[in-house]
Scaffold this motif. Structure first.
Motif, PDB file in Angstrom:
ATOM      1  N   THR A 246       0.842  -1.190   0.000  1.00 17.69           N
ATOM      2  CA  THR A 246       0.000   0.000   0.000  1.00 17.69           C
ATOM      3  C   THR A 246       0.877   1.241   0.000  1.00 17.69           C
ATOM      4  O   THR A 246       2.062   1.188   0.347  1.00 17.69           O
ATOM      5  CB  THR A 246      -0.964   0.025   1.195  1.00 17.69           C
ATOM      6  N   SER A 247       0.270   2.357  -0.386  1.00 23.72           N
ATOM      7  CA  SER A 247       0.987   3.618  -0.509  1.00 23.72           C
ATOM      8  C   SER A 247       0.261   4.699   0.281  1.00 23.72           C
ATOM      9  O   SER A 247      -0.941   4.909   0.079  1.00 23.72           O
ATOM     10  CB  SER A 247       1.065   4.023  -1.991  1.00 23.72           C
TER      11      SER A 247
ATOM     12  N   LEU B 114       4.741   1.589   1.530  1.00 23.30           N
ATOM     13  CA  LEU B 114       5.821   2.359   0.917  1.00 23.30           C
ATOM     14  C   LEU B 114       6.102   3.613   1.747  1.00 23.30           C
ATOM     15  O   LEU B 114       5.205   4.140   2.413  1.00 23.30           O
ATOM     16  CB  LEU B 114       5.444   2.739  -0.518  1.00 23.30           C
ATOM     17  N   PRO B 115       7.312   4.135   1.717  1.00 23.45           N
ATOM     18  CA  PRO B 115       7.656   5.301   2.535  1.00 23.45           C
ATOM     19  C   PRO B 115       6.789   6.513   2.192  1.00 23.45           C
ATOM     20  O   PRO B 115       6.584   6.835   1.017  1.00 23.45           O
ATOM     21  CB  PRO B 115       9.123   5.563   2.182  1.00 23.45           C
TER      22      PRO B 115
ATOM     23  N   ALA C 155       2.015   7.557  -5.170  1.00 21.65           N
ATOM     24  CA  ALA C 155       0.563   7.713  -5.111  1.00 21.65           C
ATOM     25  C   ALA C 155      -0.078   6.342  -5.299  1.00 21.65           C
ATOM     26  O   ALA C 155       0.268   5.396  -4.606  1.00 21.65           O
ATOM     27  CB  ALA C 155       0.098   8.721  -6.158  1.00 21.65           C
ATOM     28  N   HIS C 156      -1.023   6.226  -6.250  1.00 21.35           N
ATOM     29  CA  HIS C 156      -1.697   4.937  -6.451  1.00 21.35           C
ATOM     30  C   HIS C 156      -0.935   4.025  -7.395  1.00 21.35           C
ATOM     31  O   HIS C 156      -0.756   2.833  -7.119  1.00 21.35           O
ATOM     32  CB  HIS C 156      -3.111   5.172  -6.978  1.00 21.35           C
ATOM     33  N   ASN C 157      -0.493   4.555  -8.510  1.00 21.63           N
ATOM     34  CA  ASN C 157       0.180   3.742  -9.516  1.00 21.63           C
ATOM     35  C   ASN C 157       1.661   3.633  -9.161  1.00 21.63           C
ATOM     36  O   ASN C 157       2.450   4.544  -9.436  1.00 21.63           O
ATOM     37  CB  ASN C 157       0.000   4.340 -10.912  1.00 21.63           C
TER      38      ASN C 157
ATOM     39  N   ALA D  15      12.477   1.068  -9.863  1.00 19.09           N
ATOM     40  CA  ALA D  15      13.363   0.776  -8.735  1.00 19.09           C
ATOM     41  C   ALA D  15      12.683  -0.093  -7.681  1.00 19.09           C
ATOM     42  O   ALA D  15      13.361  -0.706  -6.848  1.00 19.09           O
ATOM     43  CB  ALA D  15      13.855   2.075  -8.097  1.00 19.09           C
ATOM     44  N   LEU D  16      11.340  -0.153  -7.711  1.00 18.94           N
ATOM     45  CA  LEU D  16      10.608  -0.952  -6.728  1.00 18.94           C
ATOM     46  C   LEU D  16      10.492  -2.422  -7.123  1.00 18.94           C
ATOM     47  O   LEU D  16      10.099  -3.251  -6.294  1.00 18.94           O
ATOM     48  CB  LEU D  16       9.205  -0.379  -6.525  1.00 18.94           C
TER      49      LEU D  16
END
Length: 245
Positions: A185-186, A217-218, A224-226, A234-235
């Protein structure tokens, strides 16, 4: 398709090593997107020895219009995709993004005797704000009012088809193969209901006796969402590690 034919594979969402492998994965892209959204992550899985299948959702992709499909068509697409992925590897898992994560969760619940691992990236089980869930799912899901398009270009009736899938997760899932569930989640996500994004996969994992990981995520990273694609390449190693448990 032989190993090393990544260019050809990118066109149809299929990457194989020319044989059945120990592990395979099905990747389900998000609403309004195409397999290009998950191509970078697909390549990471491929480089780790997986056979990979990332099909195009009904009426998605270039020129698809991404509306007019039904919940039944989405389920058929996801189920057919799982059948292909299961034929490609001895152990099969599913990765879903946003609305595609609702389909991935449905597969993990209804076909938990086949799916061994789930990775759900910013999953859509309810919109934000959540009070919009019922009118979206019922009214627009049945196409009673005229369709509306929001400022993100989302068709209400199209999104409602994914929400109908999410609303039909079983109280008692099919179990037997599912060993690990991970969700991402973000904090900057204004599209999905964050509470359900974590709670629904956690419940599925508990019912199946699977391990569960919830990675946030930090908050200061600007996500955001995408959170998948070229802008977030990088993720991809993180996502693979979360999938692998």
């Amino acid at each position: 398709m032989a190993a090393g034919s990544a260019d050809a594979a990118a066109a149809d969402g299929l990457r194989t090593h020319g044989r059945r492998t120990a592990r395979s994965v099905l990747l389900l892209h998000g609403y309004t997107h195409s397999p290009a959204q998950v191509a970078g992550l697909a390549e990471v899985f491929f480089q780790h020895g997986f056979n990979v299948y990332a099909p195009t959702a009904p009426q998605h992709g270039p020129g698809g219009g991404h509306k007019g499909f039904t919940a039944a068509q989405l389920l058929r697409y996801a189920g057919d995709g799982l059948d292909v992925a299961a034929a490609l590897g001895d152990e099969v898992g599913v990765v879903g993004v946003s609305a595609g994560a609702a389909l991935a969760t449905w597969l993990g619940a209804h076909r938990g005797d086949v799916v061994s691992r789930l990775l759900l990236i910013t999953p859509l089980f309810a919109p934000r704000p959540r009070p919009a869930l019922r009118p979206l799912t019922v009214l627009y899901g049945l196409r009673l009012p005229p369709d509306r398009i929001n400022d993100r270009g989302y068709s209400f009736t199209a999104v409602a088809q994914y929400l109908r899938v999410a609303a039909n997760l079983p109280a008692a899932p099919v179990t037997g193969a599912l060993r690990h569930v991970a969700v991402v989640t973000s904090p900057g996500d204004t599209v999905v209901d964050a509470d359900l994004a974590g709670a629904v996969p956690a419940r599925l994992a508990a019912q199946a006796g699977a391990t569960f990981t919830h990675h946030t995520l930090p908050a200061d990273a600007g996500h955001a969402h995408n959170v998948i694609g070229g802008h977030a390449a990088a993720l991809n190693p993180l996502y693979f590690d979360l999938y692998d448990g």
